[in-house]
Design an enzyme around this catalytic site. Sequence first.
Site, PDB file in Angstrom:
ATOM      1  N   LYS A 149       0.841  -1.205   0.000  1.00 53.11           N
ATOM      2  CA  LYS A 149       0.000   0.000   0.000  1.00 53.11           C
ATOM      3  C   LYS A 149       0.878   1.257   0.000  1.00 53.11           C
ATOM      4  CE  LYS A 149      -3.826   2.432   0.164  1.00 53.11           C
ATOM      5  NZ  LYS A 149      -4.833   2.582   1.240  1.00 53.11           N
ATOM      6  N   LYS A 176      -1.159  11.550   5.232  1.00 57.48           N
ATOM      7  CA  LYS A 176      -1.043  10.532   6.287  1.00 57.48           C
ATOM      8  C   LYS A 176      -0.340   9.293   5.727  1.00 57.48           C
ATOM      9  CE  LYS A 176      -3.230   7.032   7.089  1.00 57.48           C
ATOM     10  NZ  LYS A 176      -4.268   6.032   6.951  1.00 57.48           N
TER      11      LYS A 176
END
Lengths: 302, 302
Positions: free
Chosen positions: B175, B243
């Site tokens: 990811k 983030k």
Amino acid sequence: MSEKQTRIGFIGLGIMGKPMALNLQRAGYPLVVYNRTPGKTGELVEGGAEEAEDPKAAAEKSDVVIAIVTDTPDVEQVLFAENGVAAGAREGTVFIDMSTISPVATRDFAARLAKKGVHYLDAPVSGGDIGAVNGTLTIMVGGESKSVEQARPIFEVMGGRVTHVGPVGSGQTVKACNQTLCAVHMMAACEALTLAAAAGLNLETVLEVVTGGAANSWALEHLGPKIVKGDLSPGFMVKLIQKDLDIVTRAAAEANLPMPGAALAVQNFRAVQAAGGGELGTQAMITVYEKLAGRRVRQAGE
Amino acid sequence: MSEKQTRIGFIGLGIMGKPMALNLQRAGYPLVVYNRTPGKTGELVEGGAEEAEDPKAAAEKSDVVIAIVTDTPDVEQVLFAENGVAAGAREGTVFIDMSTISPVATRDFAARLAKKGVHYLDAPVSGGDIGAVNGTLTIMVGGESKSVEQARPIFEVMGGRVTHVGPVGSGQTVKACNQTLCAVHMMAACEALTLAAAAGLNLETVLEVVTGGAANSWALEHLGPKIVKGDLSPGFMVKLIQKDLDIVTRAAAEANLPMPGAALAVQNFRAVQAAGGGELGTQAMITVYEKLAGRRVRQAGE
């Protein structure tokens, strides 16, 4: 006079130019060919092309003159040397530059030719030597609509996608955008693969996942697997994308545009060149990240 | 006992979690649901889900516990707070974290749960809220094969592509690679479009040309047109990719990897946030280039 009687001067019979000229010949266009280095005209002359002794002679005998050479100074030479195209062209001649060169210089060249009544189209291509052979190049054309439409049947012999993108110089600007994207996408692929390799992941599996969605790019999908296999053969050479990125850098400077991502890609490619890798494919940027990170990313190869 | 009797604890009913839980419910899985902020469980409870008072209770009543929350500290809280999953799970419970968090923290959490005999899968997703609603998410799973195969029918309700990418933590690393690519591709798109805009080109035409070949990316193709139209609505918010890039930055630091391209994208997104644009879509990076270059790129919008 049918289109096919349009005589085409074709200057620059390199890895791109020769197959493009052959496609025009097969389509029935009479050609007058010239190449600076001798010995490249044989196949075209056998097919019926006339060989010109210089660009001036090629222009004298043609209605449309196409050039596809390496860099901005080469185009300048083709056009404005003593025996250049400008010396041989007539009012109404259409000059088409299919090289990748500076958009700023392009506008200057066009203005100088316009004084002689010569029309200028900048029509750089993408799609590589395979696209040149198959006549499936993407051609991005800048210039006046009338000349673009006049030249369209010629472009359509060489390219699968022919787009008039704006006034003269615009084709080169779009090509500069294209090369910026290719370069920065390569950097993205190298960083992502290095991160995955550092975690010990199987990079083929990683590529399978990340190419499936919003993270995909042409570079990742087509050159990522070459990186993993350690295949650094060109495709498109580092030294050529550096030449193209130099055009980007100068165009950006001319327009006062900061392009930090592109600048970083330039530095990375420069490091490949510094290590002697200028004739490797652009995916050789991975070797820079391998050095920076002190670890192997390629799972095979030398 | 059929698969469908597997009781699933589902923690985190946000924009992603709620539609994922609804898909599991529709597929016949009995659910025990928990959300930190009250008022999100209504539709699931009406559909037959039991509401748990805390993650511990959700774990006590379940065979498999799924969490999809915002960030690393949230997962830590869900797991290890006094009333956390770790306090309620039994030997053999499978905990699946579908949040996007640190791969380093993930390995730590998994090791702590392993002492209780709890199996850990990290299974972050891509595909956005639309993928969550349609059950077409890409799910990248790290963990032991046995647990992955046990959970596969559950994953397949939520996702269209489910790939076991390696041991625990690997899903998060993939990811992180995915988000690196998305971020750097956005930078490439912004720089190319700024260069084209400075030359006064029609950006829709430019996009049409450059998305047709080796310069294409998902970001360019899907978010480039939004930039041109001045549509900065999310998609995926700047504050969320920041983030995720913070996770990338920390993972890279942990592995001693220089990632200069990703770092530059972080700075660009930070400038968007600094201007109050954290809740805009990632394509709002164009506003940074507009400021840097002192010119408009968007052809419409505010």
